[in-house]
Scaffold this active site. Structure first.
Site, PDB file in Angstrom:
ATOM      1  N   ARG A  51       0.779  -1.136   0.067  1.00 18.54           N
ATOM      2  CA  ARG A  51       0.094  -0.254   0.235  1.00 18.54           C
ATOM      3  C   ARG A  51       0.577   1.370   0.305  1.00 18.54           C
ATOM      4  O   ARG A  51       1.661   0.873   0.519  1.00 18.54           O
ATOM      5  CB  ARG A  51      -1.256   0.197   0.635  1.00 18.54           C
ATOM      6  CG  ARG A  51       0.053   0.013   2.499  1.00 18.54           C
ATOM      7  CD  ARG A  51       0.064   1.391   3.046  1.00 18.54           C
ATOM      8  NE  ARG A  51       0.361   1.883   4.229  1.00 18.54           N
ATOM      9  CZ  ARG A  51       2.060   1.972   4.266  1.00 18.54           C
ATOM     10  NH1 ARG A  51       2.858   2.149   3.154  1.00 18.54           N
ATOM     11  NH2 ARG A  51       2.717   1.995   5.356  1.00 18.54           N
ATOM     12  N   ARG A  64       3.016  14.265  14.740  1.00 19.02           N
ATOM     13  CA  ARG A  64       3.164  13.577  15.930  1.00 19.02           C
ATOM     14  C   ARG A  64       4.371  13.809  15.960  1.00 19.02           C
ATOM     15  O   ARG A  64       5.335  13.738  16.735  1.00 19.02           O
ATOM     16  CB  ARG A  64       3.070  11.905  15.675  1.00 19.02           C
ATOM     17  CG  ARG A  64       1.223  12.506  16.123  1.00 19.02           C
ATOM     18  CD  ARG A  64       1.302  10.531  16.900  1.00 19.02           C
ATOM     19  NE  ARG A  64       1.565   9.657  15.417  1.00 19.02           N
ATOM     20  CZ  ARG A  64       0.598   8.878  14.596  1.00 19.02           C
ATOM     21  NH1 ARG A  64      -0.502   8.781  15.384  1.00 19.02           N
ATOM     22  NH2 ARG A  64       1.379   8.112  14.142  1.00 19.02           N
ATOM     23  N   ASP A  74       8.570   5.619   4.799  1.00 15.72           N
ATOM     24  CA  ASP A  74       7.183   3.646   5.213  1.00 15.72           C
ATOM     25  C   ASP A  74       5.875   4.853   3.693  1.00 15.72           C
ATOM     26  O   ASP A  74       4.894   4.106   4.509  1.00 15.72           O
ATOM     27  CB  ASP A  74       6.858   3.755   6.269  1.00 15.72           C
ATOM     28  CG  ASP A  74       6.070   5.012   7.492  1.00 15.72           C
ATOM     29  OD1 ASP A  74       6.055   5.891   6.107  1.00 15.72           O
ATOM     30  OD2 ASP A  74       5.612   4.628   8.187  1.00 15.72           O
ATOM     31  N   LYS A 109       6.752  -3.274  20.494  1.00 16.99           N
ATOM     32  CA  LYS A 109       6.095  -1.771  20.710  1.00 16.99           C
ATOM     33  C   LYS A 109       5.563  -1.760  21.964  1.00 16.99           C
ATOM     34  O   LYS A 109       5.233  -2.896  22.265  1.00 16.99           O
ATOM     35  CB  LYS A 109       5.345  -0.991  19.372  1.00 16.99           C
ATOM     36  CG  LYS A 109       6.220  -0.845  18.272  1.00 16.99           C
ATOM     37  CD  LYS A 109       5.949   0.118  17.445  1.00 16.99           C
ATOM     38  CE  LYS A 109       6.334   0.536  16.203  1.00 16.99           C
ATOM     39  NZ  LYS A 109       5.762   1.220  15.210  1.00 16.99           N
ATOM     40  N   GLU A 137       9.500  -0.218   2.657  1.00 13.00           N
ATOM     41  CA  GLU A 137       9.296  -0.507   3.752  1.00 13.00           C
ATOM     42  C   GLU A 137       8.857  -1.899   3.693  1.00 13.00           C
ATOM     43  O   GLU A 137       7.431  -2.447   3.326  1.00 13.00           O
ATOM     44  CB  GLU A 137       8.609  -0.005   5.252  1.00 13.00           C
ATOM     45  CG  GLU A 137       8.448  -0.461   6.466  1.00 13.00           C
ATOM     46  CD  GLU A 137       7.567   0.382   7.645  1.00 13.00           C
ATOM     47  OE1 GLU A 137       8.434   0.440   8.577  1.00 13.00           O
ATOM     48  OE2 GLU A 137       6.197  -0.053   7.564  1.00 13.00           O
ATOM     49  N   THR A 150      -4.346  -6.227  12.878  1.00 13.89           N
ATOM     50  CA  THR A 150      -5.842  -5.644  12.088  1.00 13.89           C
ATOM     51  C   THR A 150      -6.391  -5.877  12.785  1.00 13.89           C
ATOM     52  O   THR A 150      -7.466  -4.886  13.188  1.00 13.89           O
ATOM     53  CB  THR A 150      -5.230  -6.895  11.446  1.00 13.89           C
ATOM     54  OG1 THR A 150      -5.556  -8.096  11.436  1.00 13.89           O
ATOM     55  CG2 THR A 150      -4.680  -6.921  10.115  1.00 13.89           C
TER      56      THR A 150
END
Length: 337
Positions: A51, A64, A74, A109, A137, A150
């Site tokens: 994508r 941010r 990315d 993360k 990426e 997801t």
């Protein structure tokens, strides 16, 4: 222009010019994305998808962090979804060790996201030489890691919260962190510092959260009504529009990236609940498997959650029969509070 941001109170002409630059810069990553995805498919022999980063996601990232558009790595993203960590590591070894790597499996993360990310500069000669240096990426993840990631996005879409960025209801964020630990344990990986090491303690906390959030009842209420304008794309690109308010998902096959990008540029995302994305996949079936969040599909996540908590799904609230049923919408409004 790529390194600048346009203030909201600037003149309209300047804003339009900035958006045109951003759209063109996004589009310049399409060829590297397609070529690198072909290579990843050959190497992985598994499900792959790609994508170009959504404009809404680009805007959020620029707000941010101090990074500028031309330094984002990315904008073009491809992923391989593989059965096991052994497969993930096998594919990783096929790429140069010199690539910039973020190993979120070894060091998840905050919140529990796990995957391996590689940043690969496009390096083809010949017809693709003009794109040399553009970054792609590459995400490598297992099927279970994909189910978790997801589900985070699907739940965030339904709640209108950016759970992926750690924003939103603290109870749901905690439940997702604990479920990341459940999945890590299944795969023989460390569960993470924020997850109790004791399985019974972890699952008891999960069970309490399930009851306080009515989590399984809420998740089983997710339904989507899919409208396909074309069943197959000759170019491998599909444009997906998701409206979590109504549960409607529109999928249209695109004859080319340029056509899809033109259609995408005419659409306006509205926060987490209405989103559009142009994706590169081989078929509708692959689209559903690679992006279940756009179809509000959390079925496997529900099974994992019910198994971890020993909650009998037969005792949960009845599943609404229609995504746009008024009772369903009222229920969703209630559980978002």
């Amino acid at each position: 222009m790529l390194g600048r941001t346009v203030p909201y109170d600037s003149d309209m002409a300047g804003a339009v010019a900035a958006f045109n630059v951003a759209h063109n810069w996004r589009a310049a990553h399409a060829y590297p994305l397609m070529r690198e995805r072909i290579r990843l498919t050959t190497i992985s022999k598994g499900l792959t998808a790609g994508r170009i980063k959504r404009m809404d996601s680009i805007r959020k990232k620029l707000r941010r962090s101090p990074i500028s558009l031309d330094r984002m790595q990315d904008l073009a993203g491809i992923r391989a979804i593989l059965p096991t960590m052994e497969d993930v590591n096998r594919v990783r070894r096929r790429y140069s060790e010199d690539l910039r790597t973020s190993d979120y499996v070894a060091e998840p993360k905050p919140g529990g996201y796990r995957s391996i990310h590689l940043i690969k500069p496009f390096d083809e000669a010949g017809a693709g030489a003009m794109y040399r240096g553009q970054k792609v990426e590459i995400q490598l993840r297992t099927h279970l890691q994909h189910v978790w990631a997801t589900a985070v996005e699907a739940i965030g879409n339904m709640r209108g919260e950016d759970l992926k960025a750690g924003e939103g209801n603290r109870g749901w964020l905690r439940l997702l962190t604990l479920m990341s630990g459940v999945i890590a344990e299944r795969e023989g990986l460390p569960q993470g510092a924020d997850v109790p090491m004791d399985q019974a303690e972890r699952n008891a906390e999960l069970r309490d959260l399930c009851h306080s959030l009515s989590a399984i009842a809420a998740l089983t209420s997710f339904r989507s009504v899919v409208r396909e304008t074309e069943s197959r794309s000759g170019s491998g690109f599909y444009l997906v529009q998701m409206n979590a308010e109504t549960g409607e998902v529109t999928v249209s096959a695109q004859s080319s990236f340029r056509m899809g990008e033109s259609s995408y540029n005419s659409m306006v995302d509205s926060g987490e609940r209405q989103q559009s994305i142009l994706v590169a996949v081989d078929s509708m079936a692959a689209l559903r498997a690679a992006y279940p969040n756009y179809f509000l599909d959390v079925a496997t996540f529900i099974e994992l959650l019910a198994d971890a908590t020993n909650i009998n799904m037969g005792l949960t609230a009845p599943i609404p029969t229609s995504a746009i049923d008024r009772l369903s919408l009222d229920f969703l409004k209630a559980w978002k509070r």
